[in-house]
Design a protein around this motif. Sequence first.
Motif, mmCIF file in Angstrom:
data_model
loop_
_atom_site.group_PDB
_atom_site.id
_atom_site.type_symbol
_atom_site.label_atom_id
_atom_site.label_comp_id
_atom_site.label_asym_id
_atom_site.label_seq_id
_atom_site.Cartn_x
_atom_site.Cartn_y
_atom_site.Cartn_z
ATOM 1 N N ASN A 139 2.693 -10.259 2.087
ATOM 2 C CA ASN A 139 2.098 -9.930 0.789
ATOM 3 C C ASN A 139 2.487 -8.537 0.315
ATOM 4 O O ASN A 139 1.694 -7.832 -0.305
ATOM 5 C CB ASN A 139 0.565 -10.028 0.868
ATOM 6 C CG ASN A 139 0.100 -11.433 1.187
ATOM 7 O OD1 ASN A 139 0.605 -12.392 0.626
ATOM 8 N ND2 ASN A 139 -0.842 -11.557 2.104
ATOM 9 N N GLY A 140 3.699 -8.087 0.592
ATOM 10 C CA GLY A 140 4.136 -6.755 0.177
ATOM 11 C C GLY A 140 4.204 -5.821 1.359
ATOM 12 O O GLY A 140 4.783 -6.140 2.382
ATOM 13 N N TYR A 141 3.581 -4.644 1.229
ATOM 14 C CA TYR A 141 3.554 -3.649 2.305
ATOM 15 C C TYR A 141 2.116 -3.529 2.765
ATOM 16 O O TYR A 141 1.191 -3.496 1.953
ATOM 17 C CB TYR A 141 4.063 -2.306 1.785
ATOM 18 C CG TYR A 141 4.130 -1.211 2.830
ATOM 19 C CD1 TYR A 141 5.265 -1.033 3.606
ATOM 20 C CD2 TYR A 141 3.059 -0.349 3.027
ATOM 21 C CE1 TYR A 141 5.343 -0.018 4.550
ATOM 22 C CE2 TYR A 141 3.120 0.664 3.972
ATOM 23 C CZ TYR A 141 4.267 0.819 4.727
ATOM 24 O OH TYR A 141 4.324 1.816 5.662
ATOM 25 N N SER A 142 1.913 -3.465 4.082
ATOM 26 C CA SER A 142 0.543 -3.434 4.579
ATOM 27 C C SER A 142 0.466 -2.686 5.902
ATOM 28 O O SER A 142 1.404 -2.724 6.707
ATOM 29 C CB SER A 142 0.025 -4.866 4.776
ATOM 30 O OG SER A 142 -1.365 -4.879 5.009
ATOM 31 N N ALA A 143 -0.649 -1.990 6.114
ATOM 32 C CA ALA A 143 -0.879 -1.255 7.357
ATOM 33 C C ALA A 143 -1.569 -2.180 8.356
ATOM 34 O O ALA A 143 -2.789 -2.172 8.517
ATOM 35 C CB ALA A 143 -1.730 -0.018 7.091
ATOM 36 N N HIS A 144 -0.770 -2.989 9.040
ATOM 37 C CA HIS A 144 -1.315 -3.974 9.979
ATOM 38 C C HIS A 144 -1.973 -3.279 11.163
ATOM 39 O O HIS A 144 -1.432 -2.321 11.709
ATOM 40 C CB HIS A 144 -0.202 -4.892 10.484
ATOM 41 C CG HIS A 144 0.598 -5.526 9.389
ATOM 42 N ND1 HIS A 144 1.890 -5.144 9.094
ATOM 43 C CD2 HIS A 144 0.288 -6.497 8.509
ATOM 44 C CE1 HIS A 144 2.346 -5.863 8.093
ATOM 45 N NE2 HIS A 144 1.394 -6.692 7.705
ATOM 46 N N MET A 145 -3.113 -3.807 11.564
ATOM 47 C CA MET A 145 -3.840 -3.271 12.720
ATOM 48 C C MET A 145 -4.767 -4.355 13.255
ATOM 49 O O MET A 145 -5.073 -5.329 12.550
ATOM 50 C CB MET A 145 -4.639 -2.026 12.337
ATOM 51 C CG MET A 145 -5.783 -2.280 11.375
ATOM 52 S SD MET A 145 -6.614 -0.754 10.828
ATOM 53 C CE MET A 145 -5.531 -0.279 9.479
ATOM 54 N N TRP A 155 4.294 -8.839 20.375
ATOM 55 C CA TRP A 155 3.121 -8.066 19.979
ATOM 56 C C TRP A 155 3.567 -6.832 19.199
ATOM 57 O O TRP A 155 4.726 -6.458 19.206
ATOM 58 C CB TRP A 155 2.308 -7.641 21.202
ATOM 59 C CG TRP A 155 3.020 -6.726 22.153
ATOM 60 C CD1 TRP A 155 3.910 -7.072 23.122
ATOM 61 C CD2 TRP A 155 2.904 -5.291 22.213
ATOM 62 N NE1 TRP A 155 4.359 -5.950 23.797
ATOM 63 C CE2 TRP A 155 3.762 -4.843 23.254
ATOM 64 C CE3 TRP A 155 2.165 -4.354 21.491
ATOM 65 C CZ2 TRP A 155 3.883 -3.495 23.591
ATOM 66 C CZ3 TRP A 155 2.288 -3.016 21.834
ATOM 67 C CH2 TRP A 155 3.141 -2.594 22.866
ATOM 68 N N GLY A 156 2.616 -6.207 18.520
ATOM 69 C CA GLY A 156 2.875 -4.964 17.815
ATOM 70 C C GLY A 156 2.471 -5.004 16.349
ATOM 71 O O GLY A 156 3.149 -5.623 15.531
ATOM 72 N N LEU A 157 1.353 -4.351 16.040
ATOM 73 C CA LEU A 157 0.841 -4.290 14.675
ATOM 74 C C LEU A 157 0.914 -2.859 14.171
ATOM 75 O O LEU A 157 0.356 -1.943 14.773
ATOM 76 C CB LEU A 157 -0.612 -4.779 14.621
ATOM 77 C CG LEU A 157 -0.900 -6.147 15.259
ATOM 78 C CD1 LEU A 157 -2.381 -6.487 15.114
ATOM 79 C CD2 LEU A 157 -0.040 -7.238 14.651
ATOM 80 N N THR A 158 1.600 -2.666 13.052
ATOM 81 C CA THR A 158 1.694 -1.346 12.434
ATOM 82 C C THR A 158 2.052 -1.536 10.970
ATOM 83 O O THR A 158 2.257 -2.657 10.501
ATOM 84 C CB THR A 158 2.715 -0.455 13.165
ATOM 85 O OG1 THR A 158 2.570 0.893 12.738
ATOM 86 C CG2 THR A 158 4.149 -0.901 12.919
ATOM 87 N N ALA A 159 2.142 -0.456 10.224
ATOM 88 C CA ALA A 159 2.472 -0.548 8.805
ATOM 89 C C ALA A 159 3.913 -0.988 8.628
ATOM 90 O O ALA A 159 4.822 -0.471 9.286
ATOM 91 C CB ALA A 159 2.232 0.796 8.126
ATOM 92 N N SER A 160 4.131 -1.950 7.738
ATOM 93 C CA SER A 160 5.472 -2.490 7.528
ATOM 94 C C SER A 160 5.440 -3.411 6.320
ATOM 95 O O SER A 160 4.400 -3.626 5.696
ATOM 96 C CB SER A 160 5.934 -3.282 8.756
ATOM 97 O OG SER A 160 5.168 -4.466 8.905
#
Length: 457
Positions: free
Chosen positions: A347-353, A338-343
Amino acid sequence: MNNRILLSIIALAISGIFLIACNNSSKKEPATTGEESRPASFASDDELLDFIQKKHFNYMWEGAEPISGLAPERIHMDGIYPQDDADVITTGGSGFGIAGLLVGIERGFITREEGVERLHKIADYLAAADRFHGVWSHWLHGPTGKVKPFGKKDNGGDLVESAFLMQGLLCVREYFKAGNESEKQLAGKIDTLWREMDWTWYLNGQDVLYWHWSPEYGWEMNFPLEGYNECLITYILAASSPTHSIPASAYHNGWARGGDIKSEAVAYGHPLVLKHNGAEAYGGPLFWSHYSHIGLSPKGLKDQYADYWQLNRNHALINYEYCVENPKGFEGYGDNCWGLTASYSVNGYSAHMPVKNDLGVITPTASLSSFPYTPEQSMKALKHFYFDLGDKIWGKYGFYDAFSIQDNWYPQRYLAIDQLTITPMIENYRTGLLWNLFMGAPEIQEGLKKLGFTYEN
């Protein structure tokens, strides 16, 4: 302009750099030499944590840009690296890495003398580097200390990245201020840098702090710092400054938006307490609970808007429980993954949430830097990442930035802002080292009182 737009703009900017990297593989990283080896077992969880901390600490120690001693923005181990990017250092990520150097000294990864020598080098470099009313830019060109524009108009002072940098530096000042002559000199150098930061300039004549100022473009970036996101530390430092302190009203009217920052949102039974700038229902990316809290302890920290321990713990628990539920059905998600964050992302760089931007990408720093908030869940994720997935996601400086089992995507790439929060946040879980140092600074105590915070260690 709200934080959602800001995150999108930053993501697009970094995605562009990412795409350049993908199309330019003429600069190769040297072949690895066994540094990425992984012991198959450990005598205890403490021994495992020691090992994890040391490997991630080495991004700042062995992997540092040689002239500055600071953290490179990115290190790619897969032979993909922009030709003009190898010398780019990041100020915010370096602040996290500087905090990690103290952990390295405490844990015996390096000697105290080695640490002091490196930190003198860093302090001298930062004193000579480009500054804008005492504030550094987001990126610097390592060999010269000149601005490396983060974007066309982002070629001046970056108040938030500089706050992350100064947060780490103040931990260093507190650690060495009563030491030997060389250590006292180091503390003095940092104190000078701290006093030269003109936080009031970045009010732009208003009652809110602004993220950017450029001598060429002025305030055209136009990003007022309104909560809640990763920028809380900026207001704490600005209010605490012994030379250029902002009024408390800027915090209450700007950051807290006249009280409108308070939230009644609940997810998985966990109140979010504060509005998360467009991510109210499930919270934003987890770095919002990490970056400001390398030194700023949320334990016992309260003001009229929130209990910050409750806020951060709930933020992490919501992220965890969302991944366990896995409403989008991504392969690999679970109570140990688990763990969603910007990285980096597929598709490139994304602020996962959760919900708003879940792309099936897990970022190890999200769960590992959450150790203070979710120790059991974070340890379970750590062991899964290390023992089960390590053949795919482990390298010279620890876990690679991100991966997707769903898309069979395992890039061998590191980003400083993700890599360098892991060691200090695990240490805050284990001993509270950096929290105790930062919160012990006299100016910080006064600044917190000024803004209406109470703090019980």
